[in-house]
Design a protein around this motif. Structure first.
Motif, mmCIF file in Angstrom:
data_model
loop_
_atom_site.group_PDB
_atom_site.id
_atom_site.type_symbol
_atom_site.label_atom_id
_atom_site.label_comp_id
_atom_site.label_asym_id
_atom_site.label_seq_id
_atom_site.Cartn_x
_atom_site.Cartn_y
_atom_site.Cartn_z
ATOM 1 N N ARG A 27 0.852 -1.197 -0.108
ATOM 2 C CA ARG A 27 -0.156 -0.105 0.066
ATOM 3 C C ARG A 27 0.857 1.270 0.042
ATOM 4 N N ALA A 28 1.862 1.362 0.807
ATOM 5 C CA ALA A 28 2.807 2.545 0.801
ATOM 6 C C ALA A 28 3.643 2.739 -0.536
ATOM 7 N N LEU A 29 3.779 1.766 -1.024
ATOM 8 C CA LEU A 29 4.815 1.679 -2.425
ATOM 9 C C LEU A 29 3.759 2.182 -3.409
ATOM 10 N N VAL A 30 2.462 1.735 -3.585
ATOM 11 C CA VAL A 30 1.527 2.489 -4.409
ATOM 12 C C VAL A 30 1.356 3.818 -4.085
ATOM 13 N N SER A 31 1.102 4.239 -2.780
ATOM 14 C CA SER A 31 0.877 5.686 -2.562
ATOM 15 C C SER A 31 1.880 6.451 -3.074
ATOM 16 N N SER A 32 3.187 5.892 -2.890
ATOM 17 C CA SER A 32 4.333 6.865 -2.853
ATOM 18 C C SER A 32 4.636 7.149 -4.674
ATOM 19 N N HIS A 33 4.253 5.861 -5.268
ATOM 20 C CA HIS A 33 4.006 6.013 -6.688
ATOM 21 C C HIS A 33 3.280 6.856 -7.480
ATOM 22 N N ARG A 34 1.875 6.868 -6.597
ATOM 23 C CA ARG A 34 0.953 7.639 -7.096
ATOM 24 C C ARG A 34 1.249 9.349 -6.859
ATOM 25 N N ASP A 35 1.615 9.537 -5.754
ATOM 26 C CA ASP A 35 1.809 10.653 -5.139
ATOM 27 C C ASP A 35 2.980 11.317 -5.729
ATOM 28 N N ARG A 36 4.187 10.717 -6.378
ATOM 29 C CA ARG A 36 5.090 11.210 -6.971
ATOM 30 C C ARG A 36 4.567 12.178 -8.219
ATOM 31 N N GLY A 37 3.645 11.730 -9.001
ATOM 32 C CA GLY A 37 2.742 12.194 -10.062
ATOM 33 C C GLY A 37 2.075 13.292 -9.472
ATOM 34 N N ARG A 38 1.483 13.202 -8.472
ATOM 35 C CA ARG A 38 0.559 14.117 -7.825
ATOM 36 C C ARG A 38 1.353 15.478 -7.342
ATOM 37 N N GLN A 39 2.370 15.199 -6.837
ATOM 38 C CA GLN A 39 3.235 16.014 -6.353
ATOM 39 C C GLN A 39 3.851 17.179 -7.425
ATOM 40 N N LYS A 40 4.155 16.643 -8.478
ATOM 41 C CA LYS A 40 4.340 17.438 -9.897
ATOM 42 C C LYS A 40 3.406 18.402 -10.027
ATOM 43 N N ARG A 41 2.075 17.742 -10.174
ATOM 44 C CA ARG A 41 0.879 18.599 -10.483
ATOM 45 C C ARG A 41 0.673 19.834 -9.616
ATOM 46 N N ASP A 42 0.959 19.501 -8.217
ATOM 47 C CA ASP A 42 0.643 20.134 -7.087
ATOM 48 C C ASP A 42 1.522 21.410 -7.264
ATOM 49 N N PHE A 43 2.742 21.316 -7.428
ATOM 50 C CA PHE A 43 3.996 22.458 -7.309
ATOM 51 C C PHE A 43 3.656 23.152 -8.672
ATOM 52 N N ARG A 44 3.144 22.606 -9.856
ATOM 53 C CA ARG A 44 2.824 23.234 -10.876
ATOM 54 C C ARG A 44 1.891 24.141 -10.602
ATOM 55 N N ARG A 45 0.766 23.712 -10.136
ATOM 56 C CA ARG A 45 -0.567 24.795 -9.734
ATOM 57 C C ARG A 45 -0.125 25.545 -8.707
ATOM 58 N N LEU A 46 0.931 25.349 -7.943
ATOM 59 C CA LEU A 46 1.350 26.371 -6.837
ATOM 60 C C LEU A 46 2.044 27.603 -7.669
ATOM 61 N N TRP A 47 3.055 27.095 -8.491
ATOM 62 C CA TRP A 47 3.809 27.919 -9.301
ATOM 63 C C TRP A 47 3.062 28.857 -10.118
ATOM 64 N N ILE A 48 2.114 28.189 -10.880
ATOM 65 C CA ILE A 48 1.029 29.065 -11.505
ATOM 66 C C ILE A 48 0.406 30.135 -10.813
ATOM 67 N N THR A 49 -0.295 29.712 -9.841
ATOM 68 C CA THR A 49 -1.046 30.702 -8.748
ATOM 69 C C THR A 49 0.001 31.823 -8.389
ATOM 70 N N ARG A 50 1.010 31.643 -7.929
ATOM 71 C CA ARG A 50 2.128 32.729 -7.540
ATOM 72 C C ARG A 50 2.133 33.687 -8.664
ATOM 73 N N ILE A 51 2.502 33.101 -9.835
ATOM 74 C CA ILE A 51 2.883 34.036 -10.912
ATOM 75 C C ILE A 51 1.694 34.823 -11.294
ATOM 76 N N ASN A 52 0.431 34.260 -11.398
ATOM 77 C CA ASN A 52 -0.794 34.780 -11.507
ATOM 78 C C ASN A 52 -1.190 36.052 -10.697
ATOM 79 N N ALA A 53 -0.776 35.772 -9.181
ATOM 80 C CA ALA A 53 -1.150 36.603 -8.457
ATOM 81 C C ALA A 53 -0.155 38.073 -8.496
#
Length: 121
Positions: free
Chosen positions: A41-67
């Motif tokens: 379960r932990a390995l599945v979560s870590s694999h899934r969240d690596r992709g999610r982390q990239k998405r989240d950081f991109r959203r954060l950067w876009i929000t900061r630039i937009n602001a």
């Protein structure tokens, strides 16, 4: 057929799994069967969240630039700013732009004004 003594091999396998799960709470770090389930379960979560982390950081950067771009009407909107950035062939990624937006807004204003003047021509 001769008897196979699996004590060493099995113990080695279990201790390897136990080391992985040593920080888990309760039975998840003590019982072999639940340890293996939690490991999967932990390995599945870590694999899934690596992709999610990239998405989240991109959203954060876009929000900061937009602001920052909307704050002083740098180039009116994020999408127009990025469009002009690509038209001006300035190869700055969103991570770098977000860092510039936080640390040095004047630098971002200078970049955007230069791009905006070139796009108007």
């Amino acid at each position: 057929m001769t008897r196979v003594r699996r004590g060493y091999t099995a113990r080695k396998r279990r201790t390897k799994i136990r080391l992985f799960a040593s920080t888990f709470r309760g039975a998840h770090s003590r019982l072999t069967r639940t340890i293996t389930q939690q490991k999967m379960r932990a390995l599945v979560s870590s694999h899934r969240d690596r992709g999610r982390q990239k998405r989240d950081f991109r959203r954060l950067w876009i929000t900061r630039i937009n602001a920052v771009t909307r704050e002083n009407k740098v180039s009116y909107s994020y999408s127009r700013f990025i469009h002009n950035l690509y038209k001006g062939q300035m190869l700055l990624n969103r991570k770098i732009l977000a860092q510039i937006a936080i640390s040095n807004k004047n630098c971002l204003y200078m970049i955007s004004n230069k791009i905006f003047k070139e796009s108007v021509k």
